[in-house]
Motif scaffolding. Structure first.
Motif: not given
Lengths: 359, 401
Positions: B332-333, B337, B339-342, B357
């Protein structure tokens, strides 16, 4: 573990307990005792007069020595014996025998060295540079030197001209380390153990052996210290109940136990991965990776147990009257012996990624 | 043939079979997929494994595919992990929990009635946990009242994996308010199609719904579907929970090892392949994954030799759960960013999919379900380290025990 190894572990535990913790034992007496018990022969193959118990045998002993914070410089001599016993070189038989009996003492660097070899016009070899972390070098007649570029491994007399050792007192009082400085010291051709390709292979094998030994020492220390800490928590009462009843403390001990067990499992598992059928260390990239992982995990577990134990002992842990600090200091030094601490993690990632690229 | 060489032969045989039968496209097919597709894939993979004899290695001799030693079962799981085959999660409760409970505690009649149906694909779920009985399972309140030749069940179960697909349920219910909470429990086999059963899938934070709640409104269970005596349910439930014998974590830790290149992919994608800080953390992760495998392995060896000690299993699970969190958190790290998109999740997948995520959120399955990390730490502290258990009557003033 095999029955032989269990037996070795049991008897070693008794011996180490008999010596007493850390400085309670006189280094010289302890050395004579382990030599008498044949511990210096543990990893040498039977056909060379050793016990033939391989790396597993050495690790079993190191674990127990770690438990007892032993001051005896077992590892440097064992590394030197392993070097002397490999391949075929002129002085092998005499040196091997006298080193296994403990009569001749050879120290070895447990850190990184920057020694280089040059040949002059007549083909004589001259050594230059520095090596660090030679344990109990003042008790040894020779040092096992590795030229950093892998050109050769040799024994070097500590009293010859151009060779100087300097005591470097460490926070860990259970070890006595020395620096080695060499300027234009002539290498005795009779004492060259390996050169070229075979020297670099031997160097890798010794690094694996060293990493496993330090890991075993760390596992032993972590186990002993965790037991001691749990016992303290059981005994010490506050608020009308033993500290061991507080879940906040129990959970920390449980995490430390898991960390230590993981290190031990990886160490045991790793023994098979880095040895051949006879139990001797093999120098493959996989074995090297295993050694990096084993050393890193065990030393981090030891350090974690030591750091937490100091806290869990409260004020008494800050005093020199209690043994807690002896474990902490040994744990911290263990993290920094061998390769540079960060290079274990980095080394694993680099090798893993390189392996993927090759596949 | 020696044990070692026959094991090597089994490994080869399983490896060959898997290489011919695992559809490499299953991950893509399960991503953003409908439930029906998941159901179909699980069903098909199950029947293939049953046919090949690899679904039931832990069943006793005499059953199709059964009679394998623990060492042989381990080989099958290692190869399944190596081949990245789908996990058989829809049938896990049937094959392990239900079958092992029937083998150990069921009557001959119950065995012949239910076990063949499991091989034909009957799906089972577990009805143990309740909204107010999670870690403290023995405090469960679902009631079973004996009325003539049947029990009448009223209450609610939760966290029941795949209950929405299940034909039958392993139910732990209270028949008596005993002196000790464990004493009044009874173990029943319940038909999920019986009148009064309602299943409501639980929507998870990832969008998946692997678990469900089950409501029982005066559901009748015939007395012959009771396992063991009335009031002996707690002991039977222990058999159920012990049924997978450490094999799952051998498989999952091996899968985690094979998934390590996903981290390298993530580094490459985010153009951070040479980032020294990430390489260092990755190196540490490699070590921890290696250790998780070693722990799971050694635990199974201890089971084979009969040297298992109390708390050993807790160490394996706690260490796996922590390492899985570390693995997914690092992914995730690195993904940043991006990884934060659905992105839609993968149904019935393994723990590591590269949808970081989602993977991270899913890692909580292992630190909460099946005895949370906190429960494991209690077990380790009390049963391995010998630290005292806190008194039962530690309650706040004015509240009962």
């Amino acid at each position: 573990m095999t029955p032989e190894l269990n037996q070795l572990t049991d008897s070693a535990r008794q011996v180490v307990a008999g010596l007493g913790l850390g400085l309670a034992a006189d280094e010289q007496e302890a050395y004579s005792l382990i030599a008498e018990l044949g511990w210096l022969m543990v990893s040498t193959p039977e056909e060379q007069g050793g016990l033939g118990m391989g790396l597993a045998g050495a690790c079993a002993l190191h674990t127990e020595l770690g438990r007892g914070l032993a001051t005896v410089p077992f590892l440097p001599q064992l590394l030197a014996i392993s070097a002397v016993s490999s391949g075929a070189w002129p002085g092998q038989e005499i040196w091997l025998e006298s080193m296994m009996s403990g009569e001749r003492r050879v120290t070895t660097s447990l850190g990184e060295s920057s020694l280089t070899v040059e040949r002059d016009g007549d083909g004589a070899m001259k050594l230059n540079g520095r090596a660090v972390a030679l344990a109990s070098a003042d008790c040894a007649s020779h040092v096992l030197v590795e030229a950093a570029d892998g050109v050769c491994l040799a024994l070097l007399a500590l009293d010859q001209s151009g060779v100087r050792i300097t005591a470097r007192p460490t926070w860990d009082v259970t070890r006595r380390l020395f620096d080695l400085e060499v300027s234009d010291a002539a290498l005795d051709p009779q004492l060259i153990i390996a050169q070229g390709e075979s020297a670099s292979l031997l160097r890798q094998r010794l690094a694996i052996l060293r990493d496993f030994a330090l890991a075993a020492d760390a596992v032993g220390g972590a186990m002993a210290l965790l037991e001691m800490t749990v016992e303290y928590l059981q005994t010490r009462q506050q608020f009308g109940r033993p500290l061991a009843l507080f879940q906040a403390l129990k959970h920390r001990c449980a995490d430390l136990k898991a960390h230590t067990e993981a290190a031990q499992a990886l160490l045991q598992d790793g023994l098979d991965a880095v040895t051949d059928r006879e139990g001797d260390v093999i120098a493959t990239p996989e074995a090297e990776m295993k050694a990096l992982a084993v050393k890193q995990l065990a030393c981090s577990a030891y350090a974690a147990v030591a750091e937490e134990s100091l806290q869990l002992h409260g004020g008494i842990g800050m005093t020199s009257e209690h043994d807690c600090h002896l474990f902490l200091k040994r744990a911290l030094l263990n993290e920094h012996l061998g390769r540079r601490q960060d290079s274990y993690d980095r080394g694993l990632a680099d090798r893993f990624i390189a392996g993927l690229n090759q596949a | 043939m020696s044990a070692a060489s026959s094991q090597e032969a089994l490994r080869r045989e399983v490896r060959d079979w898997l290489s011919q039968n695992v559809d490499a496209g299953w991950r893509a097919a399960m991503t953003d997929s409908e439930q029906e597709a998941f159901f179909a894939l699980q069903k098909e993979w199950f029947s293939e494994l049953v046919k090949a004899g690899y679904a039931t290695p832990h069943w006793p001799e005499g059953w199709p595919g059964g009679g394998r030693s623990l060492a042989e079962q381990k080989i099958i799981y290692e190869e399944v992990a190596r081949a990245d085959a789908p996990r058989l999660i829809l049938y896990f409760v049937a094959l392990y929990h239900a079958a092992c409970t029937l083998f150990e505690c069921g009557s001959a009649e119950q065995q012949s009635r239910y076990l063949p149906a499991i091989l034909e694909g009957e799906i089972w779920c577990q009805g143990f946990s309740e909204p107010n009985a999670g870690s403290d399972l023995a405090s469960l309140k679902t009631r079973a009242v004996r009325q003539g030749d049947h029990y009448v069940i009223t209450g609610q179960k939760t966290w029941s994996t795949m209950a929405q697909y299940a034909d039958r349920c392993l139910l732990l219910a209270r028949t008596d308010k005993g002196e000790r909470p464990q004493a009044g429990l009874t173990y029943l086999l319940l038909d999920m199609r019986a009148r009064g059963v309602t299943v409501r899938p639980i929507s998870q934070i990832t969008g998946d719904d692997e678990f469900a709640e089950i409501f029982f409104d005066e559901v009748e269970v015939p007395v012959e579907d009771r396992i063991g005596e009335e009031g002996a349910g707690w002991a039977v439930a222990q058999t159920t929970l012990a049924s997978e014998r450490g094999l799952t974590l051998v498989e999952l830790s091996q899968r985690m090892r094979y998934a390590l290149p996903l981290i390298v992919d993530a580094m490459r994608r985010s153009d951070r392949l040479d980032d020294a800080a990430i390489r260092r953390d990755f190196g540490r992760l490699i070590t921890h994954v290696d250790a998780a495998c070693a722990l799971a392995d050694r635990y199974l060896l201890k089971r084979i030799s009969g040297d298992e000690a109390p708390g050993d299993a807790s160490i394996v699970k706690l260490y796996y759960a922590r390492t899985l969190r570390e693995f997914t958190a690092l992914g995730k790290r690195i993904a940043g960013l991006d990884g934060q998109y659905h992105r839609g999740f993968m149904r019935g997948a393994t723990q590591e999919t590269g949808n970081w995520t989602v993977d991270f959120m899913n890692s909580y399955n292992w630190s909460i379900a099946g005895g949370s990390d906190e429960i494991q730490r209690n077990i380790i502290a009390e049963r391995m380290l010998g630290m005292p258990r806190e008194p039962r009557d530690w309650t706040l003033k004015g509240q009962g025990a």
